[in-house]
Write an enzyme that holds these catalytic residues in place. Sequence first.
Site, mmCIF file in Angstrom:
data_model
loop_
_atom_site.group_PDB
_atom_site.id
_atom_site.type_symbol
_atom_site.label_atom_id
_atom_site.label_comp_id
_atom_site.label_asym_id
_atom_site.label_seq_id
_atom_site.Cartn_x
_atom_site.Cartn_y
_atom_site.Cartn_z
ATOM 1 N N TRP A 119 -12.957 11.406 7.821
ATOM 2 C CA TRP A 119 -11.668 10.849 8.243
ATOM 3 C C TRP A 119 -11.765 9.342 8.302
ATOM 4 C CZ3 TRP A 119 -6.939 9.797 9.353
ATOM 5 C CH2 TRP A 119 -6.600 9.009 10.464
ATOM 6 N N GLU A 153 -13.876 -0.999 6.309
ATOM 7 C CA GLU A 153 -13.228 -1.141 7.620
ATOM 8 C C GLU A 153 -14.030 -0.488 8.733
ATOM 9 O OE1 GLU A 153 -9.404 0.796 6.754
ATOM 10 O OE2 GLU A 153 -9.982 2.370 8.161
ATOM 11 N N ARG A 197 0.856 -1.183 0.000
ATOM 12 C CA ARG A 197 0.000 0.000 0.000
ATOM 13 C C ARG A 197 0.896 1.238 0.000
ATOM 14 N NH1 ARG A 197 -4.031 2.307 4.717
ATOM 15 N NH2 ARG A 197 -2.145 3.409 5.330
ATOM 16 N N ARG A 238 -13.526 -4.981 3.253
ATOM 17 C CA ARG A 238 -12.458 -4.541 4.162
ATOM 18 C C ARG A 238 -12.793 -4.757 5.637
ATOM 19 N NH1 ARG A 238 -8.114 -3.982 4.639
ATOM 20 N NH2 ARG A 238 -7.769 -1.843 5.274
ATOM 21 N N HIS A 254 -9.252 6.878 2.602
ATOM 22 C CA HIS A 254 -9.762 7.193 3.943
ATOM 23 C C HIS A 254 -11.024 8.048 3.940
ATOM 24 C CE1 HIS A 254 -8.524 6.627 8.224
ATOM 25 N NE2 HIS A 254 -8.061 5.554 7.623
ATOM 26 N N ASP A 281 -5.209 3.932 -0.055
ATOM 27 C CA ASP A 281 -6.341 4.166 0.846
ATOM 28 C C ASP A 281 -6.742 5.647 0.794
ATOM 29 O OD1 ASP A 281 -8.168 4.228 2.918
ATOM 30 O OD2 ASP A 281 -6.866 3.230 4.379
ATOM 31 N N GLU A 284 -9.020 2.048 -1.884
ATOM 32 C CA GLU A 284 -9.797 1.746 -0.665
ATOM 33 C C GLU A 284 -10.534 2.978 -0.147
ATOM 34 O OE1 GLU A 284 -7.209 0.309 2.409
ATOM 35 O OE2 GLU A 284 -8.645 0.768 3.987
ATOM 36 N N TYR A 292 -2.833 11.634 7.413
ATOM 37 C CA TYR A 292 -3.115 10.220 7.650
ATOM 38 C C TYR A 292 -2.181 9.292 6.874
ATOM 39 C CZ TYR A 292 -5.031 5.902 6.017
ATOM 40 O OH TYR A 292 -5.144 4.613 5.629
ATOM 41 N N GLU A 330 -4.505 -7.456 4.887
ATOM 42 C CA GLU A 330 -3.661 -6.356 5.377
ATOM 43 C C GLU A 330 -2.825 -6.841 6.559
ATOM 44 O OE1 GLU A 330 -5.877 -3.111 7.085
ATOM 45 O OE2 GLU A 330 -4.231 -1.696 6.788
HETATM 46 C C1 CS2 Z 1 -6.376 2.210 7.975
HETATM 47 C C2 CS2 Z 1 -6.416 2.015 9.474
HETATM 48 O O1 CS2 Z 1 -5.514 0.042 7.869
HETATM 49 C C3 CS2 Z 1 -6.125 0.889 7.269
HETATM 50 O O2 CS2 Z 1 -6.526 0.766 6.130
HETATM 51 O O3 CS2 Z 1 -7.456 2.845 7.400
HETATM 52 O O4 CS2 Z 1 -5.131 2.228 9.932
HETATM 53 C C4 CS2 Z 1 -7.390 2.884 10.261
HETATM 54 O O5 CS2 Z 1 -7.066 4.231 10.144
HETATM 55 C C5 CS2 Z 1 -7.363 2.485 11.715
HETATM 56 O O6 CS2 Z 1 -7.554 1.116 11.836
HETATM 57 C C6 CS2 Z 1 -8.428 3.216 12.510
HETATM 58 O O7 CS2 Z 1 -8.499 2.715 13.801
HETATM 59 MG MG MG Z 2 -8.097 1.938 5.548
#
Ligand code: CS2
Ligand code: MG
Length: 413
Positions: free
Chosen positions: A413, A273, A147, A294, A223, A221, A247, A159, A350
């Site tokens: 976020w 996620e 990634r 995810r 986000h 990602d 993602e 981030y 991941e």
């Molecule tokens: C991220 C995570 O792994 C990922 O793809 O988006 O690190 C995410 O920010 C954290 O798990 C949030 O707790």
């Molecule tokens: Mg993520």
Amino acid sequence: MQITEAVVIITSPGRNFVTLKITTSDGVVGLGDATVNGRELAVASYLTDHVVPMLIGREADNIEDTWQLLYRGAYWRRGPITMAAIAAVDMALWDIKAKVARMPLFQLLGGASRTGALAYGHASGADLPALFDSIRTHLDLGFRAIRIQTGVPGLGQIYGIGSDTAAGERYDYEPARRNLLDGRPMPVEEVWDTRAYLRHVPTVFEAVRNEFGPELPLLHDGHHRMTPIQAARLGKSLEPYDLFWLEDCTPGEDQTALRTVREHTTTPLAIGEVFNSVYDYQTLFTERLVDYVRSAVTHTGGVTAMKKLLDFAAVYGVKSGMHGPTDVSPVGMAAALHLDIAIHNFGIQEFMQHSAATLEVFRTSYTFEGGLLHPGTAPGLGVDLDETAAAAFEYTPAYLPVNRLRDGTVHDW
Ligand code: CS2
Ligand code: MG
């Protein structure tokens, strides 16, 4: 075999983890992960105050019935706190059942469908040289899929960019420890500009492809930060660089947003996620709007729920790409790995690698070799919790950052 004890263990070896430990009348112990990053004590209370009293005396073998009791019986369904609590109970009961059967959990899920689960690591850098170093470090560690996240010119810390990525460390946000307001822990605030990001990201992927060639699977990602039309534009502009997936390009709760993205780009899409239920995917699957799931076992109601979710995904040709950040504990990670090995529609896993301190508390038996993860063959999930080591790491509140636009508006976020 009845449940005789269930206790919640909170520990903070570098970051916070909530673990449920269930013991049976036969003396068998099972572990479940209930960690919700930044909201840990809410799940601990949900378990201790409302779930544990219901568990004592229950038949440990009846996993499906216990799941339905906790899900339907509470009346208030879904949500990350509820589903993480149910997940912890579910994982612990599967751990127990597999230990009693003297089998690694994947055997009870149908046995092995593959010899290992392809993992992706996180390379990041504030600029291209730092990113290239980080990619090389990950290739040296054996990763066969990577990634990519980078800084954006004109923005500060954002981030996904590690402070010591060249050393193979991922960013581990624990800003609350450094960011106290009148002694109160507060999230760090970052500044975001989507137009600057959209201009920059394609140039990064072009440079990475020029340097590392066409073979290496690359992921990215977003986000949840783009509008549907912005995400459509990004997906389209990244097509020449052949991403494995893009993602979380749009906010997680808006399933129909991906219709617009899908209409405009062939870049594969992954999302989920922050989802906690199979119903979060209903439109996405039936309209074929995504390619990868995810979700984390920890945030989706455990092995029982995740297996059903992945079977539903399989009907629409959607594959797994389970969440595996360092805020999912090694127990939650092991649960994902058993599913990865057993299911047919596996895509990728991941793998962010827990810190040495975390692995001192959680003794794992999973392995990472030649780019592939394997849960190991120890009975159950294959993770032990060293309670003495855990007790040495006291809980410290810590939050994910929040994200504001340049004019101060709170952003996704
Ligand atoms: C991220 C995570 O792994 C990922 O793809 O988006 O690190 C995410 O920010 C954290 O798990 C949030 O707790
Ligand atoms: Mg993520």
